[in-house]
Design a protein around this motif. Structure first.
Motif, PDB file in Angstrom:
ATOM      1  N   PHE A  21      47.651 -31.918  12.320  1.00  0.00           N
ATOM      2  CA  PHE A  21      47.032 -32.839  11.916  1.00  0.00           C
ATOM      3  C   PHE A  21      45.876 -32.402  11.132  1.00  0.00           C
ATOM      4  CE2 PHE A  21      48.659 -36.174  15.285  1.00  0.00           C
ATOM      5  CZ  PHE A  21      49.926 -36.063  14.477  1.00  0.00           C
ATOM      6  N   GLU A  23      41.712 -31.492  10.882  1.00  0.00           N
ATOM      7  CA  GLU A  23      40.475 -32.223  11.220  1.00  0.00           C
ATOM      8  C   GLU A  23      40.044 -32.969  10.308  1.00  0.00           C
ATOM      9  OE1 GLU A  23      40.301 -28.648  11.398  1.00  0.00           O
ATOM     10  OE2 GLU A  23      40.752 -28.377  13.321  1.00  0.00           O
ATOM     11  N   ASP A  25      41.367 -36.039   9.125  1.00  0.00           N
ATOM     12  CA  ASP A  25      41.627 -37.491   9.165  1.00  0.00           C
ATOM     13  C   ASP A  25      41.367 -37.790  10.556  1.00  0.00           C
ATOM     14  OD1 ASP A  25      42.536 -37.589   6.335  1.00  0.00           O
ATOM     15  OD2 ASP A  25      44.159 -36.379   7.356  1.00  0.00           O
ATOM     16  N   GLU A  26      41.216 -39.003  11.129  1.00  0.00           N
ATOM     17  CA  GLU A  26      41.199 -39.730  12.526  1.00  0.00           C
ATOM     18  C   GLU A  26      42.265 -39.645  13.189  1.00  0.00           C
ATOM     19  OE1 GLU A  26      41.846 -41.424   9.847  1.00  0.00           O
ATOM     20  OE2 GLU A  26      42.546 -43.350  10.259  1.00  0.00           O
ATOM     21  N   TYR A  27      43.378 -38.937  12.653  1.00  0.00           N
ATOM     22  CA  TYR A  27      44.696 -38.998  13.664  1.00  0.00           C
ATOM     23  C   TYR A  27      44.439 -38.501  15.088  1.00  0.00           C
ATOM     24  CZ  TYR A  27      46.792 -39.611   9.076  1.00  0.00           C
ATOM     25  OH  TYR A  27      47.073 -40.200   7.955  1.00  0.00           O
ATOM     26  N   GLY A  29      41.466 -38.138  16.661  1.00  0.00           N
ATOM     27  CA  GLY A  29      40.686 -38.979  17.500  1.00  0.00           C
ATOM     28  C   GLY A  29      41.378 -40.160  17.892  1.00  0.00           C
ATOM     29  N   VAL A  30      42.124 -40.819  17.028  1.00  0.00           N
ATOM     30  CA  VAL A  30      42.970 -41.988  17.545  1.00  0.00           C
ATOM     31  C   VAL A  30      43.735 -41.989  18.663  1.00  0.00           C
ATOM     32  CG1 VAL A  30      44.701 -43.779  16.745  1.00  0.00           C
ATOM     33  CG2 VAL A  30      42.478 -43.485  15.233  1.00  0.00           C
ATOM     34  N   LYS A  32      43.437 -39.907  20.813  1.00  0.00           N
ATOM     35  CA  LYS A  32      42.248 -39.727  22.068  1.00  0.00           C
ATOM     36  C   LYS A  32      42.219 -40.957  22.765  1.00  0.00           C
ATOM     37  CE  LYS A  32      40.643 -34.856  21.132  1.00  0.00           C
ATOM     38  NZ  LYS A  32      39.456 -34.327  20.500  1.00  0.00           N
ATOM     39  N   GLY A  33      41.874 -41.884  21.719  1.00  0.00           N
ATOM     40  CA  GLY A  33      41.320 -43.275  21.987  1.00  0.00           C
ATOM     41  C   GLY A  33      42.675 -43.931  22.872  1.00  0.00           C
ATOM     42  N   VAL A  34      43.919 -43.539  22.416  1.00  0.00           N
ATOM     43  CA  VAL A  34      45.105 -44.302  23.051  1.00  0.00           C
ATOM     44  C   VAL A  34      45.155 -43.393  24.453  1.00  0.00           C
ATOM     45  CG1 VAL A  34      47.471 -44.419  22.967  1.00  0.00           C
ATOM     46  CG2 VAL A  34      46.278 -44.933  20.905  1.00  0.00           C
ATOM     47  N   LEU A  36      42.732 -42.440  26.411  1.00  0.00           N
ATOM     48  CA  LEU A  36      41.613 -42.815  27.226  1.00  0.00           C
ATOM     49  C   LEU A  36      42.081 -44.288  27.504  1.00  0.00           C
ATOM     50  CD1 LEU A  36      38.598 -40.911  25.942  1.00  0.00           C
ATOM     51  CD2 LEU A  36      39.842 -40.386  27.812  1.00  0.00           C
ATOM     52  N   THR A  37      42.594 -44.994  26.810  1.00  0.00           N
ATOM     53  CA  THR A  37      42.830 -46.365  27.072  1.00  0.00           C
ATOM     54  C   THR A  37      43.588 -46.545  28.141  1.00  0.00           C
ATOM     55  OG1 THR A  37      42.459 -47.108  24.766  1.00  0.00           O
ATOM     56  CG2 THR A  37      43.699 -48.550  25.973  1.00  0.00           C
ATOM     57  N   PHE A 137      53.845 -42.338  12.852  1.00  0.00           N
ATOM     58  CA  PHE A 137      52.615 -41.949  13.845  1.00  0.00           C
ATOM     59  C   PHE A 137      53.254 -41.978  15.209  1.00  0.00           C
ATOM     60  CE2 PHE A 137      47.911 -41.607  14.230  1.00  0.00           C
ATOM     61  CZ  PHE A 137      48.132 -40.282  15.104  1.00  0.00           C
ATOM     62  N   ARG A 140      50.423 -41.192  18.077  1.00  0.00           N
ATOM     63  CA  ARG A 140      49.719 -42.167  18.718  1.00  0.00           C
ATOM     64  C   ARG A 140      50.574 -43.264  19.354  1.00  0.00           C
ATOM     65  NH1 ARG A 140      47.820 -46.153  14.027  1.00  0.00           N
ATOM     66  NH2 ARG A 140      49.907 -46.938  14.381  1.00  0.00           N
TER      67      ARG A 140
ATOM     68  N   ASP C  46      35.403 -37.074  19.301  1.00  0.00           N
ATOM     69  CA  ASP C  46      35.207 -36.966  17.865  1.00  0.00           C
ATOM     70  C   ASP C  46      36.403 -37.849  17.093  1.00  0.00           C
ATOM     71  OD1 ASP C  46      33.125 -34.812  17.921  1.00  0.00           O
ATOM     72  OD2 ASP C  46      34.810 -33.601  18.980  1.00  0.00           O
ATOM     73  N   LEU C  47      35.854 -38.828  16.452  1.00  0.00           N
ATOM     74  CA  LEU C  47      36.988 -39.640  15.583  1.00  0.00           C
ATOM     75  C   LEU C  47      37.179 -38.932  14.553  1.00  0.00           C
ATOM     76  CD1 LEU C  47      38.709 -42.141  15.260  1.00  0.00           C
ATOM     77  CD2 LEU C  47      36.653 -43.356  15.190  1.00  0.00           C
ATOM     78  N   HIS C  69      41.957 -48.669  19.002  1.00  0.00           N
ATOM     79  CA  HIS C  69      43.107 -47.746  19.643  1.00  0.00           C
ATOM     80  C   HIS C  69      42.162 -47.139  20.854  1.00  0.00           C
ATOM     81  CE1 HIS C  69      46.197 -48.031  17.059  1.00  0.00           C
ATOM     82  NE2 HIS C  69      45.567 -47.874  16.032  1.00  0.00           N
ATOM     83  N   PHE C  70      40.865 -47.461  21.070  1.00  0.00           N
ATOM     84  CA  PHE C  70      39.997 -47.067  22.398  1.00  0.00           C
ATOM     85  C   PHE C  70      39.900 -48.120  22.993  1.00  0.00           C
ATOM     86  CE2 PHE C  70      38.110 -43.237  20.881  1.00  0.00           C
ATOM     87  CZ  PHE C  70      38.646 -42.888  19.566  1.00  0.00           C
ATOM     88  N   PRO C  71      39.286 -47.707  24.392  1.00  0.00           N
ATOM     89  CA  PRO C  71      39.331 -48.661  25.441  1.00  0.00           C
ATOM     90  C   PRO C  71      38.165 -49.676  25.078  1.00  0.00           C
ATOM     91  CG  PRO C  71      39.140 -46.692  26.246  1.00  0.00           C
ATOM     92  CD  PRO C  71      39.085 -46.188  24.942  1.00  0.00           C
ATOM     93  N   ARG C 193      45.313 -35.388   5.040  1.00  0.00           N
ATOM     94  CA  ARG C 193      45.607 -33.898   5.047  1.00  0.00           C
ATOM     95  C   ARG C 193      46.972 -33.696   4.165  1.00  0.00           C
ATOM     96  NH1 ARG C 193      47.383 -29.386   9.505  1.00  0.00           N
ATOM     97  NH2 ARG C 193      46.708 -27.684   8.235  1.00  0.00           N
TER      98      ARG C 193
END
Lengths: 289, 289, 289
Positions: A21, A23, A25-27, A29-30, A32-34, A36-37, A137, A140, C46-47, C69-71, C193
């Motif tokens: 992916f 660095e 775009d936010e792919y 990071g998103v 990671k959000g999922v 951590l959720t 995606f 994600r 890092d988003l 997508h985050f908590p 990208r």
């Protein structure tokens, strides 16, 4: 290797991420959000996001070389997925006490050769996925939530049915080998930041007791020929001169001291490398690059 | 500053990483795996991985400017290591309540000038290293496991013998100074993403009470000359015009409002910067760039 | 949505970072040091750090698409700040159970449209800032310490006075809309990208029941015209051919299968996109790109 009644885990769950992916775009990071959720407190480590776009061979090599440096129980998520949205399967597997989630496209082949896969499962339980799964995606929408499920202590048998290791997709043409004529054939699998050419030719393929036979000389054909012994440090070559070395991934690497082997040889990932062991006497123990 | 009986530590151990590895390869990710293997739960922070390859001066400047923004007790691992595989030493040191691990090649010099190093040790205890140490990647094989040992609460005196601060390697030619003729001489140490030219000329070298003497004018020679007072915000200059400012590292910085000073002056890291304070009256308080 | 007596929080505090700082410099790493100094144990994600320099529209779009997508309880710090050092305000806001800190320059507009902002406050309590606040790096000197205060459990009412949602800065010209002539007008907000053109045209703007009306055809004007139905996977187009798809951000995306739409259309972020729904019969259900 592991107690079948208990899933593998580290004290603090660790997930490593390997993707193509980048660095930009936010792919990542998103994802990671999922994770951590679904699994608060998970420690997420970026292993590499600059796999060449859709290069399964590069990712397969990289994860096989890198996973053993992480704590046993680490879950390695590898999202290099040219078939996203199509019919390729998603796999869970274990090897050497580590866990892996990735598309079924050859990513696990080298790990299997090195360490032996076991408990391979096809991930099919869509109750673990995002409620809505798109076509673009799956990192994600499918793999990150499944990783969170496992990181949070979920049992692998909830993911889907176990399948035979024989049933997974294998890359063709990427396995290094010693040919009948004695030559060793492999490929460049990556070019690093410094222009070093990383091959998939394992040190042990070059011969037994290699590191203690300093006078063994090799003819290395990477478009142009390099005749050299194996060096033990980049600085052993003169500045600007090419050399061969067993690199940090325990494979043959071609470098130029204080320079770029890629610029010197004008080769790229995927190119062929043929190595012929040569008696030192015949070669005169002279480096020619 | 610290109780000699107890090693420095943060509640959750923190390790910052500064390298010249870039983001292209898995080198940084693998080092993190090694740290987490030895010290589960450590919080690892990427400080910078885009040090120009093998640029010890840039890394020495950056870590000196940045470490104080981390919690006391943080362990800063700096792997810019042109001498890897050779005979250079690896150091442990403390300064201002922070801890450092790096090769002995000048990386700690600016920190010593700013804050004073103490408890400098040569890291020699190979029982703390990876079982097999290669010649190409001591960040992974030596420095990361040593960092893990310390992050996990290990005592610094286990690393190796204490050595004199006088005995460490110092960079020559990189210390900014006020010359006898009153001019201040320094260098560009980095060019940031926005094209700003970061110099190593500390604000205090430009004169006492600087920030409260708005009419002080400087002749700045960076190949071409810039005559200007010190601005307090980029926007004080007209768009496209160069300006001088005390940047976020508390050193002289040359910028172009809404543009790139690097493109304007065509200079690079390492280039010389000479500053001459000038009475405002003589210069007519006019900016000329 | 939230108990007014208790600040939002996650079990382990999470802070996401979105900036235009890139990875070249230590700016992001230093902000993390400041956050960990004030709130040890915070998990920082890092988003995205590759927002185009000073591109508020791109960042406003990205954070609106990603935060969910985050908590819940995550604090999202967005530092794209062309007005740093000037008079622009710094805001705290909540939306859909998430928290945000950013300059008041339009960054929160799309979130407000999607989810509704509440408890907007102007951040003015300088006792929460770094002791010395410079003019060039408020991400480090103001927003990071304020984020740490909140991550450590601090109450939002300590930040500064609540202000009306009506009072915040809005971007003009960036809101996608259905015009009176039936065309939908929007913009390219990012190029990823892979060269995919990400627009801000939400799926629902293209028409009700879109995903279940496969024969709906659209004329898409992005400099050149693309007449096509909406695809559901990149692979549905022939290699090298352009296609339209609802991407992972739930907006219209223009892609080229196994290629770059940016190279194909030679457009850039900010460019206009006009979409005209067309009866399938009239267009002959033929894709023309």
């Amino acid at each position: 290797m592991t107690d079948p009644a208990r899933p593998l885990a580290t004290p603090v769950p660790i997930v490593s991420l390997t993707t193509d992916f980048g660095e930009r775009d936010e792919y990542v990071g998103v994802m990671k959000g999922v994770i951590l959720t679904g699994a608060p407190g998970t420690q997420i480590v970026d292993l590499c996001h600059r796999i060449a776009p859709q290069s399964v061979p590069q990712a397969a090599f990289l994860i096989a070389a890198a996973f053993g440096h992480f704590p046993p129980g680490t879950l390695h998520l590898v999202v290099v997925d040219p078939g996203v949205g199509g019919t390729r399967r998603i796999l869970y597997a274990e090897a050497a006490g580590h866990r892996f989630i990735c598309p079924d496209n050859g990513l696990l082949g080298r790990i299997d050769q090195q360490a032996g896969l076991n408990r391979v499962r096809q991930v099919t339980n869509d109750r673990l996925f995002k409620p809505t799964v798109g076509h673009t995606f799956h990192g994600r929408d499918i793999m990150a939530p499944v990783a969170a499920f496992l990181a949070g202590g979920g049992a692998p048998d909830r993911l889907g049915d176990e399948i035979s290791t024989e049933a997974i997709v294998r890359l063709r043409g990427w396995q290094p080998r010693r040919r009948e004529d004695g030559r060793i054939a492999g490929r460049i699998v990556a070019v690093d930041r410094f222009g070093n050419l990383i091959t998939n030719i394992d040190a042990h393929l070059l011969g037994p007791g290699l590191q203690t036979t300093p006078h063994q000389v090799f003819d290395i054909d990477i478009g142009r020929r390099l005749t050299t012994h194996l060096h033990t440090a980049y600085e052993e070559a003169l500045p600007g001169k090419p050399l061969a070395i067993i690199g940090s991934r325990e494979t043959l690497e071609i470098a130029v001291n204080q320079g770029s082997a890629q610029a010197h040889y004008r080769v790229a990932a995927g190119d062929s490398v043929i190595v012929q062991p040569t008696p030192a006497a015949a070669a005169g123990a002279i480096d020619r690059g």
